[in-house]
Design a protein around this motif. Structure first.
Motif, PDB file in Angstrom:
ATOM      1  N   LEU A 167     -17.654  -2.861  11.781  1.00  0.00           N
ATOM      2  CA  LEU A 167     -18.978  -3.383  12.102  1.00  0.00           C
ATOM      3  C   LEU A 167     -20.046  -2.749  11.225  1.00  0.00           C
ATOM      4  N   LYS A 168     -19.885  -1.454  10.928  1.00  0.00           N
ATOM      5  CA  LYS A 168     -20.849  -0.776  10.067  1.00  0.00           C
ATOM      6  C   LYS A 168     -20.856  -1.375   8.660  1.00  0.00           C
ATOM      7  N   MET A 193     -35.743  -8.019  11.285  1.00  0.00           N
ATOM      8  CA  MET A 193     -34.295  -8.107  11.082  1.00  0.00           C
ATOM      9  C   MET A 193     -33.743  -6.780  10.563  1.00  0.00           C
ATOM     10  N   ARG A 194     -34.442  -6.181   9.608  1.00  0.00           N
ATOM     11  CA  ARG A 194     -33.979  -4.915   9.051  1.00  0.00           C
ATOM     12  C   ARG A 194     -34.022  -3.800  10.082  1.00  0.00           C
ATOM     13  N   ASN A 195     -35.105  -3.730  10.870  1.00  0.00           N
ATOM     14  CA  ASN A 195     -35.204  -2.686  11.891  1.00  0.00           C
ATOM     15  C   ASN A 195     -34.089  -2.811  12.921  1.00  0.00           C
ATOM     16  N   LYS A 233     -31.026  -0.042  13.597  1.00  0.00           N
ATOM     17  CA  LYS A 233     -30.746   0.533  14.919  1.00  0.00           C
ATOM     18  C   LYS A 233     -29.293   0.315  15.318  1.00  0.00           C
ATOM     19  N   LEU A 234     -28.782  -0.892  15.061  1.00  0.00           N
ATOM     20  CA  LEU A 234     -27.392  -1.194  15.391  1.00  0.00           C
ATOM     21  C   LEU A 234     -26.438  -0.359  14.549  1.00  0.00           C
ATOM     22  N   TYR A 235     -26.796  -0.134  13.292  1.00  0.00           N
ATOM     23  CA  TYR A 235     -25.950   0.673  12.402  1.00  0.00           C
ATOM     24  C   TYR A 235     -25.843   2.114  12.910  1.00  0.00           C
ATOM     25  N   GLU A 284     -25.328  -6.774   5.498  1.00  0.00           N
ATOM     26  CA  GLU A 284     -26.501  -7.526   5.956  1.00  0.00           C
ATOM     27  C   GLU A 284     -27.801  -6.825   5.571  1.00  0.00           C
ATOM     28  N   LEU A 285     -27.794  -5.496   5.661  1.00  0.00           N
ATOM     29  CA  LEU A 285     -28.986  -4.730   5.280  1.00  0.00           C
ATOM     30  C   LEU A 285     -29.303  -4.905   3.790  1.00  0.00           C
TER      31      LEU A 285
END
Length: 666
Positions: free
Chosen positions: A64-65, A48-50, A54-56, A71-72
């Protein structure tokens, strides 16, 4: 309901036969199940963190960031909680201790590395069909057995049968590596193991990672076996010392032979720390046996015990510094460091207690042996070089004074050990440790009370000098004895491993039909060597040459009878008994240069006629590994080996010379 009960009983007895007992509801079993669940949860949160990271990095949307950053933070918090829970499991040393009525110091055991299930069926069947050109259905039983063995090693029993199972699987991996793993092809198999200390998953295609993880579990299993021994008996102490030394040997062997580790618990720093930890625990068990076996309490003997205790204290002191290093402190439980500190102070206190006990109990003149030991007993704490501080009491008054100072120091060190014990929440759960420390302190207090009652003339108590650490017992590290646990090649039917392996190549099998008109005519070829038999001479203009038989061919079947493992004499009998007609199944070995650069038929060398259909005709130019006819041998063709993090040794692999199961790292 009855059917389910029968099935459970069958699984239970089968697991016991394999050296495992997954249905056993022991504390250690439940602890390992809990470890497996934590590993899975850590794996999920890590993925989930990875993905969030990547999305960030990929998005440019500010809103979104912000959402991803939130979430991170949540995922990182969850990971931290899970790692703390795993650290608590690694701190649960009391689960592995022996429940003896007499309290003993707890030993540090290691949890086993968890792994995900692997199915070898499809990759191996495809490889057998494509590389070996064999009927893959003939090996269904072997593949099924391999799957069962690997499933069994995930839950080995905590005894010698569990160790045997792991060693046998490790030795079996030698044959699996040779049969199926080569640099030119990826089987699609991924070996995934979870870090024993951090719970993080690591995945590699290399079977060397599988070997290293199995060896780590062997060492971890030895630590659990050593921790559960009843050290109130002599046999239990011996078994504990043996188990910890074997564990240290495996860890040291891993450090020497494994490079590029994918997980923290296999890193050189951690393996070095674990080696020292097991050696320290083995020395502690030796000291316990020394005290248990001691009957004489004269000054000389007490001084020997004091220096042995100081040696144990010094070993744990160095180990505590090692646990505090940057490369290790983040991956080991904090309670380990607390326990090392407690043992450092505890054994230092014991060393002072025994010096006082010997000095106070000495009524007569000090013997020359004891005097010499006293001269080398203390070290100058103010000197950076720890030079000797020679001080020998000359009379009873000085002996009492020195003994009293050592008793005061012993009590102070015991109080420090108890203070460290109370500061560590995990150590507070070990009631036996508190009882042991309290009893040791009370022994020193009681001896001091008797001393004051006998003589109240002492007013000032000077702090004694530190006791020199010394030992008469040298601990020897030995590599694991891999030859003790035999493993058979499950895929022996593929042929001799030296020739029929994943790294060697040969042409597709072809059938050569040979016919002769009468007994006076030979088939026109000669063979030599064993397993497999090699065609060494082909008669020019003879029947064999006309039918396409070549020098260097391996005869793998005669009249549909498999001969990969046949000897020269076996082939000779088959050929002579065939009469005027024989069918040979042969393959031509190839190296990489032959495989990629030669397209035409190979030329034949000139051979003299053979009068026998099969003779041993040894030629000085022939070798055990005949090159394919017309192929060019080069050193470069043999340099392409699969990546192997196990360092190659300079000595020749014994398995390459004979088919024994003494598997060594390559």
């Amino acid at each position: 309901m009855m059917y389910q009960l029968v099935l459970l009983l069958f699984l239970h007895f089968f697991s016991l036969f394999q050296g495992t007992d997954p249905l056993a509801a022991t504390c250690r079993g439940r602890l390992q199940v809990q470890r497996a669940k934590l590993n899975q949860e850590i794996n999920y949160q890590t993925m989930m963190r990875n993905g969030a990271e990547k999305l960030y990095r990929a998005t440019s949307n500010k809103k979104l960031k912000e959402t991803i950053a939130l979430e991170l933070n949540f995922v990182n918090s969850s990971l931290q909680v899970l790692k703390e829970q795993l650290a608590e499991l690694n701190s649960s040393v009391q689960m592995y201790q022996n429940n003896s009525s007499i309290p003993t110091t707890p030993m540090v055991p290691l949890g086993l590395k968890e792994t995900k299930e692997i199915d070898f069926k499809e990759p191996f069947k495809d490889f057998i069909l494509e590389h070996y050109s064999e009927d893959d259905t003939k090996f269904d039983s072997a593949i099924q057995q391999l799957n069962k063995i690997r499933q069994a090693i995930r839950t080995p029993s905590r005894d010698s049968s569990g160790v045997k199972l792991l060693f046998q699987y490790y030795n079996l991996l030698y044959f699996i590596d040779k049969r199926f793993f080569a640099s030119h092809r990826n089987l699609g198999l991924h070996f995934e193991w979870f870090d024993s200390l951090t719970g993080l998953p690591s995945m590699q295609k290399s079977i060397a990672f599988e070997k290293a993880s199995v060896l780590f579990n062997i060492a971890a299993l030895y630590t659990q076996i050593g921790a559960k021994q009843d050290r109130t008996s002599s046999d239990g102490m011996d078994a504990a010392v043996d188990s910890f030394l074997r564990s240290a040997g495996v860890f040291h062997y891993l450090k020497q032979n494994f490079s590029n580790p994918p997980s923290t618990d296999l890193s050189p720093e951690v393996l070095d720390m674990l080696t020292h930890l097991m050696l320290a625990q083995a020395r502690e068990c030796l000291f316990e046996k020394l005290i248990a076996d001691s009957e004489k309490r004269n000054l000389s003997h007490c001084l020997d015990i004091a220096q042995e205790a100081a040696q144990v204290s010094e070993v744990y002191k160095q180990l505590h510094k090692l646990l505090s290093s940057t490369a290790i402190k983040d991956c080991v439980p904090s309670s380990w460091g607390g326990l090392m500190h407690v043992k450092t102070e505890h054994y230092a206190a014991i060393s002072h207690h025994y010096v006082a006990l010997g000095l106070i109990g000495q009524k007569d003149e000090i013997s020359s042996t004891a005097r010499e030991k006293l001269e080398h007993l203390h070290v100058d704490s103010k000197s950076n070089e720890k030079s000797e501080a020679k001080y020998v009491p000359q009379n009873a008054n000085e002996r009492f004074r020195l003994g009293r100072s050592h008793l005061h120091q012993s009590i102070a060190l015991h109080e420090e050990a108890l203070r460290t014990y109370r500061m560590c929440r995990q150590l507070q759960l070990i009631d036996s440790l508190h009882d042991l420390l309290q009893r040791a302190k009370e022994n020193s207090v009681s001896l001091l009370s008797r001393l004051i009652e006998d003589s109240d003339q002492f007013q000032d108590v000077a702090e004694p000098l530190p006791i020199r650490a010394s030992t008469k017992f040298q601990l020897k590290l030995t590599d694991p004895d891999l030859s003790q646990y035999k493993a058979s090649d499950l895929f022996k039917a593929l042929g001799p491993l030296k020739f029929f392996s994943a790294k060697r190549h040969w042409t597709a099998a072809r059938i050569v039909e040979l016919k002769k008109t009468n007994d006076d005519v030979s088939f026109g070829f000669s063979v030599k060597e064993d397993s497999p038999v090699v065609v060494t001479r082909v008669e020019i203009g003879g029947i064999a040459e006309a039918c396409g038989l070549k020098e260097g061919d391996y005869i793998v079947a005669v009249n549909d009878q498999d001969t990969k493992w046949a000897s020269h004499d076996d082939i000779s009998r088959l050929i002579k008994g065939a009469g005027h007609q024989i069918s040979l199944k042969v393959v031509t070995p190839m190296n990489w240069k032959y495989l990629h650069s030669r397209g035409g038929t190979a030329g034949m060398s000139v051979c003299s006629k053979s009068t026998s259909s099969s003779s041993s005709g040894v030629s000085s130019s022939s070798s055990r590994n005949p090159s394919p006819v017309g192929s060019v041998c080069s050193k470069e063709s043999d340099k392409k080996g699969s990546w192997n993090p196990f360092r190659r040794r300079s000595s020749k692999d014994p398995l390459e010379a004979s088919y024994i199961t003494n598997v060594l790292y390559r």
